[in-house]
Write a protein that holds these residues in place. Structure first.
Motif, PDB file in Angstrom:
ATOM      1  N   GLU A 126       0.834  -1.203   0.000  1.00  0.00           N
ATOM      2  CA  GLU A 126       0.000   0.000   0.000  1.00  0.00           C
ATOM      3  C   GLU A 126       0.874   1.260   0.000  1.00  0.00           C
ATOM      4  N   VAL A 127       1.872   1.281   0.862  1.00  0.00           N
ATOM      5  CA  VAL A 127       2.752   2.454   0.945  1.00  0.00           C
ATOM      6  C   VAL A 127       3.457   2.678  -0.378  1.00  0.00           C
ATOM      7  N   GLU A 128       3.921   1.601  -0.985  1.00  0.00           N
ATOM      8  CA  GLU A 128       4.600   1.698  -2.270  1.00  0.00           C
ATOM      9  C   GLU A 128       3.669   2.291  -3.331  1.00  0.00           C
ATOM     10  N   THR A 129       2.411   1.851  -3.333  1.00  0.00           N
ATOM     11  CA  THR A 129       1.431   2.357  -4.297  1.00  0.00           C
ATOM     12  C   THR A 129       1.139   3.834  -4.053  1.00  0.00           C
ATOM     13  N   TRP A 130       0.927   4.205  -2.807  1.00  0.00           N
ATOM     14  CA  TRP A 130       0.632   5.609  -2.482  1.00  0.00           C
ATOM     15  C   TRP A 130       1.760   6.538  -2.918  1.00  0.00           C
ATOM     16  N   LEU A 131       2.964   6.188  -2.524  1.00  0.00           N
ATOM     17  CA  LEU A 131       4.087   7.117  -2.698  1.00  0.00           C
ATOM     18  C   LEU A 131       4.653   7.122  -4.116  1.00  0.00           C
ATOM     19  N   THR A 132       4.298   6.114  -4.890  1.00  0.00           N
ATOM     20  CA  THR A 132       4.705   6.140  -6.300  1.00  0.00           C
ATOM     21  C   THR A 132       4.080   7.339  -7.010  1.00  0.00           C
ATOM     22  N   ASN A 133       2.947   7.780  -6.540  1.00  0.00           N
ATOM     23  CA  ASN A 133       2.290   8.946  -7.137  1.00  0.00           C
ATOM     24  C   ASN A 133       3.076  10.237  -6.926  1.00  0.00           C
ATOM     25  N   TYR A 134       4.071  10.192  -6.017  1.00  0.00           N
ATOM     26  CA  TYR A 134       4.895  11.379  -5.737  1.00  0.00           C
ATOM     27  C   TYR A 134       6.333  11.183  -6.225  1.00  0.00           C
ATOM     28  N   SER A 135       6.497  10.297  -7.193  1.00  0.00           N
ATOM     29  CA  SER A 135       7.833   9.946  -7.663  1.00  0.00           C
ATOM     30  C   SER A 135       8.551  11.093  -8.363  1.00  0.00           C
ATOM     31  N   ASN A 136       7.814  12.109  -8.803  1.00  0.00           N
ATOM     32  CA  ASN A 136       8.459  13.225  -9.488  1.00  0.00           C
ATOM     33  C   ASN A 136       9.174  14.166  -8.513  1.00  0.00           C
ATOM     34  N   TYR A 137       8.937  14.031  -7.236  1.00  0.00           N
ATOM     35  CA  TYR A 137       9.602  14.872  -6.243  1.00  0.00           C
ATOM     36  C   TYR A 137      10.969  14.278  -5.864  1.00  0.00           C
ATOM     37  N   SER A 138      11.939  15.142  -5.674  1.00  0.00           N
ATOM     38  CA  SER A 138      13.246  14.675  -5.192  1.00  0.00           C
ATOM     39  C   SER A 138      13.150  14.191  -3.755  1.00  0.00           C
ATOM     40  N   VAL A 139      12.293  14.837  -2.970  1.00  0.00           N
ATOM     41  CA  VAL A 139      12.156  14.488  -1.549  1.00  0.00           C
ATOM     42  C   VAL A 139      10.686  14.250  -1.238  1.00  0.00           C
ATOM     43  N   ILE A 140      10.375  13.043  -0.752  1.00  0.00           N
ATOM     44  CA  ILE A 140       9.039  12.762  -0.232  1.00  0.00           C
ATOM     45  C   ILE A 140       9.072  13.009   1.269  1.00  0.00           C
ATOM     46  N   LYS A 141       8.148  13.852   1.730  1.00  0.00           N
ATOM     47  CA  LYS A 141       8.144  14.244   3.140  1.00  0.00           C
ATOM     48  C   LYS A 141       6.933  13.632   3.847  1.00  0.00           C
ATOM     49  N   LEU A 142       7.214  12.824   4.878  1.00  0.00           N
ATOM     50  CA  LEU A 142       6.159  12.245   5.705  1.00  0.00           C
ATOM     51  C   LEU A 142       6.093  12.995   7.032  1.00  0.00           C
ATOM     52  N   HIS A 143       4.875  13.194   7.517  1.00  0.00           N
ATOM     53  CA  HIS A 143       4.706  13.894   8.788  1.00  0.00           C
ATOM     54  C   HIS A 143       5.377  13.130   9.929  1.00  0.00           C
ATOM     55  N   SER A 144       5.065  11.847  10.035  1.00  0.00           N
ATOM     56  CA  SER A 144       5.616  10.974  11.077  1.00  0.00           C
ATOM     57  C   SER A 144       5.268   9.544  10.690  1.00  0.00           C
ATOM     58  N   LEU A 145       5.767   8.599  11.481  1.00  0.00           N
ATOM     59  CA  LEU A 145       5.462   7.192  11.216  1.00  0.00           C
ATOM     60  C   LEU A 145       5.063   6.479  12.502  1.00  0.00           C
ATOM     61  N   TYR A 146       4.327   7.161  13.367  1.00  0.00           N
ATOM     62  CA  TYR A 146       3.909   6.579  14.640  1.00  0.00           C
ATOM     63  C   TYR A 146       2.870   5.485  14.423  1.00  0.00           C
ATOM     64  N   GLY A 147       3.279   4.233  14.526  1.00  0.00           N
ATOM     65  CA  GLY A 147       2.354   3.112  14.466  1.00  0.00           C
ATOM     66  C   GLY A 147       1.656   2.939  13.138  1.00  0.00           C
ATOM     67  N   ALA A 148       2.052   3.709  12.135  1.00  0.00           N
ATOM     68  CA  ALA A 148       1.317   3.682  10.870  1.00  0.00           C
ATOM     69  C   ALA A 148       1.735   2.536   9.973  1.00  0.00           C
ATOM     70  N   SER A 149       2.881   1.954  10.245  1.00  0.00           N
ATOM     71  CA  SER A 149       3.412   0.950   9.322  1.00  0.00           C
ATOM     72  C   SER A 149       3.765  -0.324  10.071  1.00  0.00           C
ATOM     73  N   SER A 150       2.744  -1.043  10.468  1.00  0.00           N
ATOM     74  CA  SER A 150       2.965  -2.296  11.208  1.00  0.00           C
ATOM     75  C   SER A 150       3.210  -3.420  10.213  1.00  0.00           C
ATOM     76  N   PHE A 151       4.348  -3.341   9.528  1.00  0.00           N
ATOM     77  CA  PHE A 151       4.613  -4.257   8.411  1.00  0.00           C
ATOM     78  C   PHE A 151       4.774  -5.702   8.880  1.00  0.00           C
ATOM     79  N   GLN A 152       5.154  -5.898  10.152  1.00  0.00           N
ATOM     80  CA  GLN A 152       5.352  -7.257  10.637  1.00  0.00           C
ATOM     81  C   GLN A 152       4.042  -8.035  10.687  1.00  0.00           C
ATOM     82  N   HIS A 153       2.907  -7.331  10.616  1.00  0.00           N
ATOM     83  CA  HIS A 153       1.601  -8.009  10.646  1.00  0.00           C
ATOM     84  C   HIS A 153       1.129  -8.415   9.255  1.00  0.00           C
ATOM     85  N   HIS A 154       1.950  -8.142   8.270  1.00  0.00           N
ATOM     86  CA  HIS A 154       1.591  -8.487   6.895  1.00  0.00           C
ATOM     87  C   HIS A 154       2.587  -9.503   6.350  1.00  0.00           C
ATOM     88  N   THR A 155       2.142 -10.308   5.428  1.00  0.00           N
ATOM     89  CA  THR A 155       3.005 -11.331   4.829  1.00  0.00           C
ATOM     90  C   THR A 155       3.773 -10.712   3.671  1.00  0.00           C
TER      91      THR A 155
END
Length: 609
Positions: A549-578
């Motif tokens: 999901e993250v890869e799909t979302w942020l690919t839309n911003y690929s034209n930017y040199s820098v992608i800026k995220l506000h924070s990553l508090y608990g937003a990416s619990s990747f260990q719960h996904h296969t």
């Protein structure tokens, strides 16, 4: 009246019981006992072990077999004990002029060490390759090392010294050649200093510098110092031997009549330091750390006092070979002080104008961009860190690094991603959450093939009296993880927090920053009032976002040199996904994420503040 033996007691060696022959502590007395047993048997071939009742207890063959087993057992157990003794961690305690070796695992010395910890400097004991030990241990070779400079050093001193015989010498090797280049352009060239010369410990660094027309010479021992053995991290074997070879250089240059400023390549010069050496009657001007005189920034004139101190320092190294040059230099100074008032000839440079890394970075709290700047400083010594990797990282965070190797700063096509840690949680929880966010950020950067620009972190392990203990202050990665271990896996995959403010980063990169994005996690957003321009909402709110999901979302911003995220508090619990990509990264995180204190000392090295 003779004491009666128990009925089941076995007599051995004409009255010695088996219990007496085999004491439970298995001491080295075994080595003497077993030959006695064998000799006794040879002298009395019909000897047998009998019980007190007179019955034969052991046959001759059984007796011999037992002796052989005892021999093997004693040999193995003794060898084990000796090896264990040899492998125990030893340190050298240096109190002014006294040096002694103690076992830090010995409980009998633990209390003594604890009482002395604020007064002592501890250094690892280590061993060198036989070839180098043979060279240095020979009195004649030791004398030649300090009295016979290389031809390139003699020529370099003549060519590059000032008309009055002043010269700056800096010792370097392949491990530190990038530091040497940075030092040369940022300190020597910037301050328009002409009387300067590098002394190289290996051919690689010598060729690198001379190809760039930078003044360089070879050390007289450079042929024997191999890079695979000579690691430069503090306390390591290579560090000990390299630093002590600086002493040999000082002895050589002073004996030729030059006034030498020995300056480490992790020093940053803001001003020409010669204008601060104002004591005309002093033999030595020297920087001082918290307690010890610093051997990495010292100006010595070719006087009897200076020559004695450096020759004595070299002789102490040849004798002990257990610590770096600074300990022996301090010992030499204190030994001379017992004979005469050496301190009248020794000028300690002002800590305000010549701060070491402890006072420049930690006391004032300068984690990023050299803020606040030090107007009165003549130099800054980037020491008080336990590894080369940590020193490099701190220079970069404070914009004291200008080596643009492989387009580190200037690559216009590089793509980056960054985020922030805006919320301060409870003290322990904050660190755990921010470490988890860092892992998530590295995973996202990996799948997007972008370089992670680190955020600032809330400071941990701060003394309550320091500024960094307040929640409003931020710290660099130095206060969180061991940089040398982190770099083993992510060296080229991240940049320091102050990266985008560096003058070598192209303006096109600095201006190409995406809108601030937030991977939506309702718990943190509602609890702390987190808001963002753009929300990214995962399909499964319970599990959180997946890497796909993250890869799909942020690919839309690929034209930017820098992608800026506000924070990553608990937003990416990747260990719960296969997702096998994150599983592979988790294995790396287990080794790469080693928590440490700010100064980054190794676990087996005792560094006391």
């Amino acid at each position: 009246m003779e004491k009666e033996n128990p009925a089941n007691e076995v007599k051995f060696l004409n009255g010695m019981t088996l219990e007496e022959c085999l004491p439970p502590n298995l001491n080295i007395f075994f080595l003497f006992l077993v030959p006695i047993c064998l000799i006794r048997h040879l002298l009395t071939p019909n000897f047998t072990c009998q019980s007190t009742a007179g019955d034969e207890f052991l046959s001759e063959k059984t007796y011999i077999l037992m002796l052989l087993i005892l021999v093997v057992f004693c040999f193995l157990s003794t060898n084990y004990l000796l090896n264990k003794r040899h492998k125990q961690p030893f340190i050298v305690l240096m109190i002014n002029t006294e040096v002694k070796e103690v076992n830090i695992d010995d409980p009998q010395t633990a209390e003594e060490i604890e009482q002395m910890r604020q007064k002592l400097n501890f250094y690892q004991s280590t061993r060198a390759p036989k070839k180098l030990l043979k060279l240095i241990n020979s009195k004649e070779n030791a004398r030649q090392i300090k009295s016979k400079p290389s031809a390139t050093l003699v020529d370099g001193l003549k060519k590059h010294s000032s008309p009055v015989g002043d010269i700056i010498l800096s010792v370097t090797d392949a491990d530190y050649v990038s530091f040497a280049l940075n030092f040369y352009y940022l300190s020597i060239v910037r301050n328009k200093i002409q009387n300067f010369l590098f002394v190289c410990l290996d051919k690689q660094s010598y060729e690198t510098l001379t190809k760039l027309d930078i003044p360089a010479s070879m050390h007289s021992l450079s042929f024997i110092l191999k890079n695979d053995f000579m690691s430069s991290d503090f306390g390591k074997l290579g560090y000990i031997y390299k630093t002590n070879l600086k002493t040999a250089v000082m002895v050589q240059a002073l004996s030729l009549g030059y006034s030498v400023l020995m300056c480490d390549v992790d020093v940053i010069m803001f001003k020409n330091p010669f204008t601060f050496f104002t004591c005309s009657n002093c033999s030595i001007h020297i920087q001082k750390d918290r307690q010890m005189y610093n051997s990495g920034f010292v100006y010595a004139k070719p006087t009897k006092t200076s020559k004695y101190i450096y020759e004595k320092s070299w002789n102490l190294f040849v004798k002990y070979q257990k610590s770096h040059d600074q300990s022996y230099l301090n010992m030499a100074i204190h030994q001379l002080a017992e004979k005469e008032n050496v301190f009248d000839a020794l000028k300690v440079l002002s800590r305000r104008e010549f701060p070491c890394g402890l006072y420049y970075f930690e006391e004032v709290h300068r984690p990023f961009k050299n803020e606040p700047p030090c107007v009165e400083c003549a130099i800054m010594h980037n020491n008080y860190l336990g590894s080369v990797a940590a020193k490099l990282y701190r220079l970069k965070e404070n914009h004291f690094w200008i080596i643009d190797s492989k387009g580190y700063y200037s690559d216009p096509n590089a793509k980056y991603i960054t985020y922030d840690n805006p919320v301060h949680f409870e003290k322990i929880r904050t660190m755990d959450i921010e470490i988890s966010s860092l892992k998530s950020a590295l995973a996202i950067a990996s799948v997007l093939n972008r370089i992670l620009i680190l955020p600032p972190f809330h400071c941990c392990n701060c003394h309550p009296d320091n500024k960094c203990s307040h929640p409003k202050y931020r710290c660099s990665l130095l206060s969180m993880l061991r940089i040398s271990k982190f770099d083993q896996y992510f060296k080229l995959k991240y940049r320091e927090h102050s990266f985008l403010d560096h003058p070598l980063v192209p303006d096109a990169v600095k201006s190409s920053v995406s809108p601030e994005l937030l991977i939506n996690h309702s718990t943190y957003r509602k609890k702390f009032g987190i808001s963002s321009e753009h929300f990214l909402n995962p399909k499964n709110a319970e599990k959180g976002a997946s890497l796909e999901e993250v890869e799909t979302w942020l690919t839309n911003y690929s034209n930017y040199s820098v992608i800026k995220l506000h924070s990553l508090y608990g937003a990416s619990s990747f260990q719960h996904h296969t997702d096998n990509r994150y599983t592979r990264l988790e294995n790396i995180f287990a080794d790469a994420f080693e928590c440490t204190e700010y100064e980054q000392w190794e676990k087996n090295f005792l560094a006391f503040k």
